[in-house]
Write a protein that holds these residues in place. Structure first.
Motif, PDB file in Angstrom:
ATOM      1  N   ARG B  28       0.836  -1.212   0.000  1.00 42.60           N
ATOM      2  CA  ARG B  28       0.000   0.000   0.000  1.00 42.60           C
ATOM      3  C   ARG B  28       0.864   1.252   0.000  1.00 42.60           C
ATOM      4  N   GLY B  31       3.044   0.906  -3.711  1.00 46.17           N
ATOM      5  CA  GLY B  31       2.204   0.840  -4.899  1.00 46.17           C
ATOM      6  C   GLY B  31       2.670  -0.163  -5.931  1.00 46.17           C
ATOM      7  N   ARG B  83       6.335   5.230  -9.040  1.00 44.60           N
ATOM      8  CA  ARG B  83       5.258   4.314  -8.694  1.00 44.60           C
ATOM      9  C   ARG B  83       4.627   3.763  -9.955  1.00 44.60           C
ATOM     10  N   VAL B  85       1.237   2.672 -11.000  1.00 47.35           N
ATOM     11  CA  VAL B  85      -0.156   2.689 -10.576  1.00 47.35           C
ATOM     12  C   VAL B  85      -1.016   2.034 -11.645  1.00 47.35           C
ATOM     13  N   PRO B  97      -3.489  -3.103  -6.258  1.00 46.19           N
ATOM     14  CA  PRO B  97      -4.456  -2.347  -5.490  1.00 46.19           C
ATOM     15  C   PRO B  97      -5.857  -2.428  -6.060  1.00 46.19           C
ATOM     16  N   ASP B 127      -2.882   6.757  -3.919  1.00 51.47           N
ATOM     17  CA  ASP B 127      -1.584   6.793  -4.588  1.00 51.47           C
ATOM     18  C   ASP B 127      -1.114   8.216  -4.849  1.00 51.47           C
TER      19      ASP B 127
END
Lengths: 138, 181
Positions: B28, B31, B83, B85, B97, B127
């Motif tokens: 978390r 990411g 990151r 995402v 996620p 994020d």
């Protein structure tokens, strides 16, 4: 204006962090305000969504790698074999340093108190010294 | 100097018991799976290196959690974030996620879809938060820890946690509004 105030307190209201009179006031207002009811629903969705965020389990490969890395670290930091002669006895310990320091201090004090001391550079009180002022006296 | 403990059944048991929780928090926070695994590994190594500081009267999990968050914050300080995402739910077996927990049979497809969209929006909003704010939200709102517990883990005063949490929630709320939630 009231709605703005209520909405600024919405998250604290949901978390139960308001005083009882504030909670009653919020509850009364929300019950008769459709806009604040909608805002409350959004905050509820946000909190429930955060609480329900999925958490992937650790991959099995990670656990294996962790155990392996701990073992390799252990090998790298393994203690060295002992020496034939223990040199640590030659290294002065802190207690010995204190003892030597105290002895040196006492020795210097004893010279000052009982020893001959250094020859004075100022006016001596020995009888060999004649003060010029005394000579000028009639 | 005392010899470090060899990896033993105790160490293996600690890894088995706490790796999942640590990895979830790391995932978390970071990411992506690679950074999360790296973070967990470093946290475990530091925990074992500092084993002499560990008080067995307390649980190992919170102590490891504290180390994990400190490592994360120290590593991220001054570093450019990188990151990965995911914008769509993944189709492969890699967890992410946007993945959803197991559905129960009572939920309708419409409700499941709506929940999926909401989860994805929340994950994206989370994020987009700065690291410090995200750490607060994960500890308090995601993991359900108390404010003082989060303050202890992060090493901040209680007021800092409360203030950052307030800002983080406002930002999340704004992001959700932008998403049309």
């Amino acid at each position: 204006m009231i709605c703005k105030c209520v909405q600024s307190l919405m998250e604290l209201y949901l978390q139960g962090r308001l005083a009882p009179f504030q909670t009653r006031w919020m509850k009364d207002h929300i019950a008769r305000c459709p806009g604040c009811q909608k805002e409350l629903q959004v905050w509820q969705k946000l909190f429930s969504g955060l609480r329900a965020m999925p958490a992937p389990p650790a991959p099995a490969a990670l656990k294996t790698a962790l155990k392996a890395s701990l073992r390799s670290r252990d090998r790298q930091t393994a203690p060295e074999p002992p020496l034939a002669f223990d040199f640590s006895v030659l290294i002065p310990q802190p207690s010995m340093a204190w003892a030597f320091g105290l002895a040196a201090f006492l020795l210097s004090m004893s010279f000052s108190l009982f020893g001959p001391g250094v020859i004075s550079q100022s006016c001596s009180d020995q009888s060999l010294t004649v003060c010029p002022l005394d000579q000028e006296k009639p | 100097m005392a010899a470090p403990e060899r990896p033993s059944p105790v160490t293996d048991r600690l890894i088995e018991e706490h790796a999942d929780v640590a990895y979830a928090a790391a995932f978390r926070l970071t990411g992506n799976a690679a950074d999360a695994a790296d973070l967990v590994q470093e946290a475990f190594l530091r925990a074992m290196a500092k084993a002499e500081l560990y008080d067995p009267a307390f649980a190992f999990g919170p102590w490891l959690h504290r180390i994990l968050f400190r490592v994360y914050l120290n590593r991220r300080r001054g570093a450019q974030r990188r990151r990965e995402v995911p914008l769509e739910p993944r189709t492969d077996d890699d967890s992410g996620p946007a993945d959803l927990p197991e559905q129960d049979g009572s939920e309708s497809p419409e409700a499941a879809l709506e929940r999926s969209e909401l989860q994805r929006s929340i994950a994206q909003a989370l994020d987009s938060l700065p690291e410090l704010l995200r750490a607060c939200v994960i500890l308090v709102d995601v993991e359900g820890r108390a404010y003082d517990e989060a303050a202890g883990i992060l090493g901040w005063p209680l007021g800092s946690v409360a203030g950052r949490l307030y800002r983080a929630r406002r930002l999340l709320r704004e992001r959700l509004s932008e998403e049309g939630v």
